[in-house]
Structures are given as C-alpha cells and as structure tokens.
Design a protein around this motif. Structure first.
Motif, PDB file in Angstrom:
ATOM      1  N   ARG A 178      92.664  54.401  50.932  1.00 35.90           N
ATOM      2  CA  ARG A 178      92.478  52.959  51.030  1.00 35.90           C
ATOM      3  C   ARG A 178      93.264  52.396  52.208  1.00 35.90           C
ATOM      4  N   SER A 179      94.404  53.034  52.522  1.00 34.52           N
ATOM      5  CA  SER A 179      95.227  52.571  53.633  1.00 34.52           C
ATOM      6  C   SER A 179      94.501  52.705  54.966  1.00 34.52           C
ATOM      7  N   VAL A 180      93.641  53.707  55.102  1.00 36.47           N
ATOM      8  CA  VAL A 180      92.891  53.892  56.343  1.00 36.47           C
ATOM      9  C   VAL A 180      92.052  52.645  56.628  1.00 36.47           C
ATOM     10  N   ALA A 181      91.334  52.169  55.616  1.00 41.52           N
ATOM     11  CA  ALA A 181      90.482  50.996  55.775  1.00 41.52           C
ATOM     12  C   ALA A 181      91.325  49.749  56.054  1.00 41.52           C
ATOM     13  N   ARG A 182      92.453  49.635  55.374  1.00 43.21           N
ATOM     14  CA  ARG A 182      93.309  48.463  55.587  1.00 43.21           C
ATOM     15  C   ARG A 182      93.920  48.474  56.987  1.00 43.21           C
ATOM     16  N   HIS A 183      94.249  49.652  57.455  1.00 43.91           N
ATOM     17  CA  HIS A 183      94.730  49.754  58.833  1.00 43.91           C
ATOM     18  C   HIS A 183      93.681  49.224  59.810  1.00 43.91           C
ATOM     19  N   GLU A 184      92.434  49.616  59.587  1.00 47.49           N
ATOM     20  CA  GLU A 184      91.357  49.164  60.480  1.00 47.49           C
ATOM     21  C   GLU A 184      91.216  47.644  60.438  1.00 47.49           C
ATOM     22  N   GLU A 185      91.306  47.093  59.243  1.00 44.15           N
ATOM     23  CA  GLU A 185      91.213  45.641  59.104  1.00 44.15           C
ATOM     24  C   GLU A 185      92.379  44.955  59.817  1.00 44.15           C
ATOM     25  N   LEU A 186      93.564  45.552  59.693  1.00 42.64           N
ATOM     26  CA  LEU A 186      94.746  45.002  60.358  1.00 42.64           C
ATOM     27  C   LEU A 186      94.566  45.033  61.877  1.00 42.64           C
ATOM     28  N   ILE A 187      94.094  46.140  62.385  1.00 46.15           N
ATOM     29  CA  ILE A 187      93.889  46.275  63.834  1.00 46.15           C
ATOM     30  C   ILE A 187      92.855  45.264  64.322  1.00 46.15           C
ATOM     31  N   ASP A 188      91.776  45.099  63.548  1.00 43.13           N
ATOM     32  CA  ASP A 188      90.753  44.116  63.921  1.00 43.13           C
ATOM     33  C   ASP A 188      91.344  42.703  63.969  1.00 43.13           C
ATOM     34  N   ALA A 189      92.193  42.384  62.980  1.00 40.82           N
ATOM     35  CA  ALA A 189      92.806  41.053  62.936  1.00 40.82           C
ATOM     36  C   ALA A 189      93.736  40.843  64.124  1.00 40.82           C
ATOM     37  N   LEU A 190      94.506  41.862  64.478  1.00 40.00           N
ATOM     38  CA  LEU A 190      95.403  41.756  65.626  1.00 40.00           C
ATOM     39  C   LEU A 190      94.614  41.623  66.923  1.00 40.00           C
ATOM     40  N   GLU A 191      93.506  42.338  67.007  1.00 42.46           N
ATOM     41  CA  GLU A 191      92.687  42.289  68.222  1.00 42.46           C
ATOM     42  C   GLU A 191      92.072  40.901  68.411  1.00 42.46           C
ATOM     43  N   SER A 192      91.686  40.272  67.295  1.00 39.12           N
ATOM     44  CA  SER A 192      91.055  38.950  67.380  1.00 39.12           C
ATOM     45  C   SER A 192      92.072  37.806  67.398  1.00 39.12           C
ATOM     46  N   GLY A 193      93.363  38.141  67.239  1.00 46.05           N
ATOM     47  CA  GLY A 193      94.399  37.110  67.236  1.00 46.05           C
ATOM     48  C   GLY A 193      94.501  36.337  65.944  1.00 46.05           C
ATOM     49  N   ASP A 194      93.996  36.920  64.845  1.00 40.85           N
ATOM     50  CA  ASP A 194      94.033  36.269  63.533  1.00 40.85           C
ATOM     51  C   ASP A 194      95.366  36.594  62.865  1.00 40.85           C
ATOM     52  N   GLU A 195      96.390  35.821  63.165  1.00 41.38           N
ATOM     53  CA  GLU A 195      97.739  36.090  62.674  1.00 41.38           C
ATOM     54  C   GLU A 195      97.828  36.019  61.150  1.00 41.38           C
ATOM     55  N   LYS A 196      97.158  35.050  60.556  1.00 39.97           N
ATOM     56  CA  LYS A 196      97.233  34.866  59.104  1.00 39.97           C
ATOM     57  C   LYS A 196      96.690  36.076  58.367  1.00 39.97           C
ATOM     58  N   THR A 197      95.509  36.537  58.767  1.00 43.57           N
ATOM     59  CA  THR A 197      94.924  37.708  58.116  1.00 43.57           C
ATOM     60  C   THR A 197      95.772  38.945  58.357  1.00 43.57           C
ATOM     61  N   ALA A 198      96.296  39.097  59.577  1.00 40.84           N
ATOM     62  CA  ALA A 198      97.142  40.249  59.887  1.00 40.84           C
ATOM     63  C   ALA A 198      98.376  40.272  58.993  1.00 40.84           C
ATOM     64  N   ALA A 199      98.983  39.113  58.772  1.00 43.46           N
ATOM     65  CA  ALA A 199     100.168  39.037  57.919  1.00 43.46           C
ATOM     66  C   ALA A 199      99.820  39.342  56.463  1.00 43.46           C
ATOM     67  N   GLN A 200      98.676  38.842  55.990  1.00 44.32           N
ATOM     68  CA  GLN A 200      98.256  39.113  54.608  1.00 44.32           C
ATOM     69  C   GLN A 200      98.002  40.604  54.391  1.00 44.32           C
ATOM     70  N   LEU A 201      97.327  41.236  55.348  1.00 46.76           N
ATOM     71  CA  LEU A 201      97.045  42.664  55.241  1.00 46.76           C
ATOM     72  C   LEU A 201      98.338  43.475  55.301  1.00 46.76           C
ATOM     73  N   THR A 202      99.237  43.072  56.163  1.00 45.17           N
ATOM     74  CA  THR A 202     100.520  43.754  56.275  1.00 45.17           C
ATOM     75  C   THR A 202     101.280  43.682  54.958  1.00 45.17           C
ATOM     76  N   SER A 203     101.276  42.524  54.330  1.00 44.62           N
ATOM     77  CA  SER A 203     101.941  42.359  53.043  1.00 44.62           C
ATOM     78  C   SER A 203     101.354  43.305  52.000  1.00 44.62           C
ATOM     79  N   THR A 204     100.028  43.401  51.962  1.00 43.64           N
ATOM     80  CA  THR A 204      99.363  44.274  50.993  1.00 43.64           C
ATOM     81  C   THR A 204      99.696  45.735  51.247  1.00 43.64           C
ATOM     82  N   ILE A 205      99.670  46.140  52.506  1.00 45.05           N
ATOM     83  CA  ILE A 205      99.936  47.532  52.859  1.00 45.05           C
ATOM     84  C   ILE A 205     101.315  47.969  52.371  1.00 45.05           C
ATOM     85  N   TRP A 206     102.332  47.151  52.618  1.00 41.82           N
ATOM     86  CA  TRP A 206     103.689  47.548  52.239  1.00 41.82           C
ATOM     87  C   TRP A 206     103.966  47.319  50.757  1.00 41.82           C
ATOM     88  N   THR A 207     103.284  46.351  50.136  1.00 46.06           N
ATOM     89  CA  THR A 207     103.473  46.115  48.704  1.00 46.06           C
ATOM     90  C   THR A 207     102.968  47.295  47.882  1.00 46.06           C
TER      91      THR A 207
END
Length: 216
Positions: A178-207
């Motif tokens: 599941r982390s593989v898919a979340r990593h991809e989502e995180l990278i996509d958010a960072l690439e598009s400059g979506d800080e809010k989504t990137a932070a939410q995904l980061t929180s989920t990954i480490w939680t």
C-alpha cells in the motif's frame, strides 16, 4: 613511490562517526538484537578500530536511546520501548509534514523520488527488507534535502532509526504494498504543488508505523 607524508591523517572524529554508523546500522537491522551486551574491546576488534572511537560511539547511541548502560556494570542494546517509538513517530511525522509543505522540488528531484519508489516496489516484491527500507529512506530524503532546513534534517537523522529498527523487526506486518501507491500519490502532489494533499499523505504514511507497536 608514494609519498605518504602528503596524505592527511584520518581524524578521530571520522573514526568515531564510522563506528557510530556501523554499530547503529547493526542495531537497526537486528544484527545486534535487543539485550545484546556491547563490549568496547570486542566491538573495536570487529571494526578494526581502537577502543576510544567505539566508546564515543556508544555514548552517542545511548543518547539516541538505542543503547543503555550503567557505569561499571553493563552496556547493551536497548529493548524496544513503545513510548519512545511512539514519540519518535509523532515527531518524525510532524517534521516530514513541514518538509513537504516547504520543499520546492525540481523535475530532477521528482524523477529521483520516482526512481526510489520503483526500487522500493521491487524490494517489497522480493521481500528484501534492507533494500526496501533503504529505498524508502532515499525517497523521503529528497524533499528533506530540497527543504534545506538543517535542524530538521539533523533531528530526523537522530529519531528515524527508532522507527526503522521497528520496521526491520516487524516488516511482515507493514502494509508495504500500500505504501508504494501512497508514495506515488505523494510524488504526484509534490509535482503539482499541492501542499495540503502532500502533507495529508505524509501524515498517513508515517502514522501507519504506529500499528507495528501493537506487536512489538
């Protein structure tokens, strides 16, 4: 003939750091299990170093809570402490959320993260714990470096090993696929400059790591 007098001597600080990194990695990956006695003379012989840098490394590892010692009595690998790990998870998560909010990644850095996630995916598929954790570290290190906050980087370097040690011990329980898919989502958010989504995904990954504490 080589003029050895022209070569700089290896500083004691470098020897200390080398001892620290090697012993720390052995504790994290379980080569030195919890409770293992740590004798500076034995470690120095195995590492091919003198006892002084090894003793300095052990003192530093005690500060990191990876080693426990009692003067004139014992020094050994620390047992898992759920409270310490839980505190570390919360700190690491908060710092990584800060990082992805502030980092501005270039196309090359985005590509670097995607390459790291591909290595992570391959390692997970092969059940190679060491390679998977190394690739995961490399992926998350990209925005940390891009952020450029040295205090954050130093704090993560100190507390992330507590989490990685738990991952090595409980990797089979970690939802790594599941982390593989979340990593991809995180990278996509960072690439598009979506800080809010990137932070939410980061929180989920480490939680997700907190779930491993139930079986530790």
């Amino acid at each position: 003939m080589l003029d050895v007098s022209a070569l700089p001597k290896v500083s004691r600080s470098l020897l200390r750091d080398e001892a620290y990194e090697r012993i720390r990695h052995a504790i994290i990956d379980g080569s030195l299990p919890p409770g293992t006695p740590l004798r500076d003379a034995d470690l120095a012989e195995q590492l091919g170093l003198s006892r002084a840098p090894v003793r300095q490394a052990l003192l530093r590892l005690a500060e990191d809570r990876l080693v426990v010692s009692k003067p004139q009595s014992y020094t050994r690998v620390a047992e898992f402490d759920a409270g310490d790990v839980r505190d570390a998870v919360r700190l690491v998560r908060a710092l990584h959320e800060l990082v992805v909010r502030e980092a501005r990644l270039s196309a090359r850095q985005i590509a670097e993260m995607r390459a790291a996630n591909e290595r992570f995916r391959e390692a997970v598929a092969e059940g190679d714990v060491g390679r998977a954790i190394e690739a995961d570290d490399q992926l998350h290190d990209v925005p940390v470096r891009a952020c450029g906050n040295r205090a954050v980087a130093a704090t993560l370097d100190r507390y992330t090993p507590l989490l990685r040690r738990l991952e090595y011990a409980r990797f089979s329980s970690l939802p790594a696929h599941r982390s593989v898919a979340r990593h991809e989502e995180l990278i996509d958010a960072l690439e598009s400059g979506d800080e809010k989504t990137a932070a939410q995904l980061t929180s989920t990954i480490w939680t997700d790591l907190e779930a491993l504490l139930e079986d530790a």
